[in-house]
Design an enzyme around this catalytic site. Sequence first.
Site, PDB file in Angstrom:
ATOM      1  N   SER A 165       0.831  -1.204   0.000  1.00 46.84           N
ATOM      2  CA  SER A 165       0.000   0.000   0.000  1.00 46.84           C
ATOM      3  C   SER A 165       0.868   1.257   0.000  1.00 46.84           C
ATOM      4  O   SER A 165       1.657   1.457  -0.911  1.00 46.84           O
ATOM      5  CB  SER A 165      -0.961  -0.040   1.184  1.00 46.84           C
ATOM      6  N   ASP A 168      -2.314   6.414  -4.013  1.00 46.50           N
ATOM      7  CA  ASP A 168      -1.162   5.718  -3.439  1.00 46.50           C
ATOM      8  C   ASP A 168      -0.637   4.660  -4.421  1.00 46.50           C
ATOM      9  O   ASP A 168      -1.238   4.452  -5.486  1.00 46.50           O
ATOM     10  CB  ASP A 168      -1.519   5.125  -2.071  1.00 46.50           C
ATOM     11  N   ASP A 175      -0.709   1.453  -4.885  1.00 43.81           N
ATOM     12  CA  ASP A 175      -1.569   0.405  -5.459  1.00 43.81           C
ATOM     13  C   ASP A 175      -2.954   0.931  -5.821  1.00 43.81           C
ATOM     14  O   ASP A 175      -3.854   0.162  -6.147  1.00 43.81           O
ATOM     15  CB  ASP A 175      -1.659  -0.813  -4.528  1.00 43.81           C
ATOM     16  N   ASP A 219      -5.570   2.237  -4.320  1.00 39.13           N
ATOM     17  CA  ASP A 219      -6.845   1.983  -3.648  1.00 39.13           C
ATOM     18  C   ASP A 219      -7.248   3.150  -2.749  1.00 39.13           C
ATOM     19  O   ASP A 219      -8.387   3.228  -2.311  1.00 39.13           O
ATOM     20  CB  ASP A 219      -6.841   0.650  -2.881  1.00 39.13           C
TER      21      ASP A 219
END
Length: 578
Positions: free
Chosen positions: A151, A304, A306, A308
Site C-alpha cells: 500500500s 497511493d 496500489d 486503492d
Amino acid sequence: MHELETSVLNKINDWLQGNYDSDTKNEINRLLNSESFLELTDSFYRDLEFGTGGLRGIMGPGSNRINKYTIGSATQGLSNFLLKKYPGQKISVAVAHDSRNKSDYFAQITAQVFSANGIHVHFFKELRPTPELSFAIRQLGCKSGVMITASHNPKEYNGYKAYGWDGGQFTSPDDQMVMDEVSAISTIDLVKFNRIEENIELIDESLDELYLEKIAELSMSMEAIERQKDLKIVYSPIHGTGITLVPAALTRFGFKNIHIVEEQSTPDGNFSTVIYPNPEEKEALTLALAKAKNIDADLVLATDPDADRVGIAVKNNEGEFILLNGNQTGSLLINYLLSAWEQKGKLTGNEYVVSTVVTTKLIEDIALSKNVGFYETLTGFKWIGALITELQGKKLFIAGGEESYGYLVGELVRDKDAVISCAFIAEMTAFYKDQGSSLYQAMLDMYEKYGFYKEKLVSITKKGKTGAEEIKALMERFRTNTPSTLGGSKVVRLKDYELGRETDLLSGSEKPLDYPKSDVLQFITADGSIISARPSGTEPKIKFYCSVKTALPDKNEFSKKDKLLEEKIESIMKDLAV
C-alpha cells in the site's frame, strides 16, 4: 555472536544450513560478519505474521522479512487451503502487483507456487491497481487472488494481500483457516517452487476495457460533466499503478482537461520525489499542488502506489488549495451520491451505505436523513466488502468509505477503489461547479445542515519488539483505568471491541457489541466526542481517532469553530497522557 539470543541464532543457522539460495546466505553472513545484531534480531526473532489481510514487512533475508521464502510459504499455505476447500474442482486465482521494488519478482514467485500446486493462475502481465485485482477475481470466476503491495508504506516494505472468491479479503472462518495453513508450513522444503508454465495465463488489456466500461456506467451526472468537461484536474499517481487506469477512467467519464504530474507519472519503487508515497501526507502532494496553483486547477487528485486510496485538494473561498481529509471526502462523496439518487427518484428504501467504527458519524447522519440504510463495520475495508457480499441480491450498495482515504462506489469490486473514486470525485466537482458552487462550498453547506464534525488521526509509533509491548501495556491501562474526562467532557460510555461489550459508565450496565473481536477501545463523552484507540496490526504503532463536533449555524463562523474544535482535540490527547 554472543549478543544474539539463542532462539535467533538457531533460526539463523536453520537458514544458513537449509535449502535457501546463495544470495540469501551471503547476505546473512555479511550481517553476521559486520555484527549487525539489531538487524539480525529483527529479521529472525519471529516469523513474519500472516494476518487476516496477508503479509506486510521490510524486504530482506529472514523469517520476519518479505522475501522469496516468506512469499512462497504464504502461497503454499494459501494453495493448501484452496485445495482443501474446493476438493476435485478446477481452481483458478488472479495475481497482480504494484510498482514497488521486487513486486514483479514476488508476483512471479506467487504464480510459480500456485502453478506448481495445480492451480490455474490469471496473471496480470503488467502492474495494475489493487481494485482491478478484486474486479478480476469476480469477473474471471476465481476462488482467490493475491496482490503484491505494501500500500502506502515506505519503499523498504512490500506485502502480500490475499483475497477470497468474492474479490474481498478473507473474513471468518476462512481467514483463520488460511492463517493455520500458512503457519503449518514449518519448513521451506514444503513449498513447491517448480513453475508449471501451462497453468499460468496472462491477463491482457481487454479486462481493463471491461472494468472502465462498467465504471462509466455508474456515472450519475453525465450532463453536468458534459457542460464542465474542461474542469481542470491535476492528477498524480505518486509513482504508482494509478497511472494505468485513473486518467483513462476520467477520460471515459468525459473529462478533457487532465494534467498529470509528470515527475511522478513513472512507476518507481523508490518513490524518488516523496518521503512517503502516501496521499494522506501533505508532502506527497507538494508537486501536484504546485502544478495546480500554476494552472489554476479546480481539483487535485493523488493516489497511493496500489491505487486503492486517494487524497484530494480543492480551493477554499479565498482561492487557496486546501487538503481534505478522508472523513471530509467520504462524507462529501456519499452526500453527493445520495442527493443524486434522490433527485433522480432512484431511492426505493432498499439502498444502503457503509462506513467503519472509526469513521465520521456524519455519514450516518446523511444516510438516515434520506432514509437510506446505514451500516457500520470494524476498521478495514475487508469488512465493508464482506457486508456487500452478504447483502448482495437483498439490498443495493450505493457507496462506502473509511477515514483512511478509501472509498467505493457501486458493487463492481469488494475493496476500496481509487480508480472509481477519482472518477466520482471529479464528477461531483463538476456537478457543484455546474451549479455555480464548489466542492469546498458544498462541504460548508453539508456542515451547516448536519453539524460540523472534525476528525483527527494521531499516530504514535514505538520501535521494534519493545514498542509492541509498550502499546500492549497502553491498551491494558486504558481498559483497567478508563479516563474519567476527555477534553473537558465526562466519559460516559466505553466500547471494547476486543471483549465485545459496551459499558455505560454512569449506570455500570453492559450490553454486547455485535462485531468480530478487534483490539479497539472507544471512549464516548457526554458532549458526543468519540475517541478510538487502535493498535496497528502490521507495525508497532497505535492510532487515536478523535472525532468532535459542534453546530455551524453560520458558514462564516467556520474558521472560528474549526479552531475551537482543534483545541478540543489537543485537550483530549493531553488527557490521554500518551
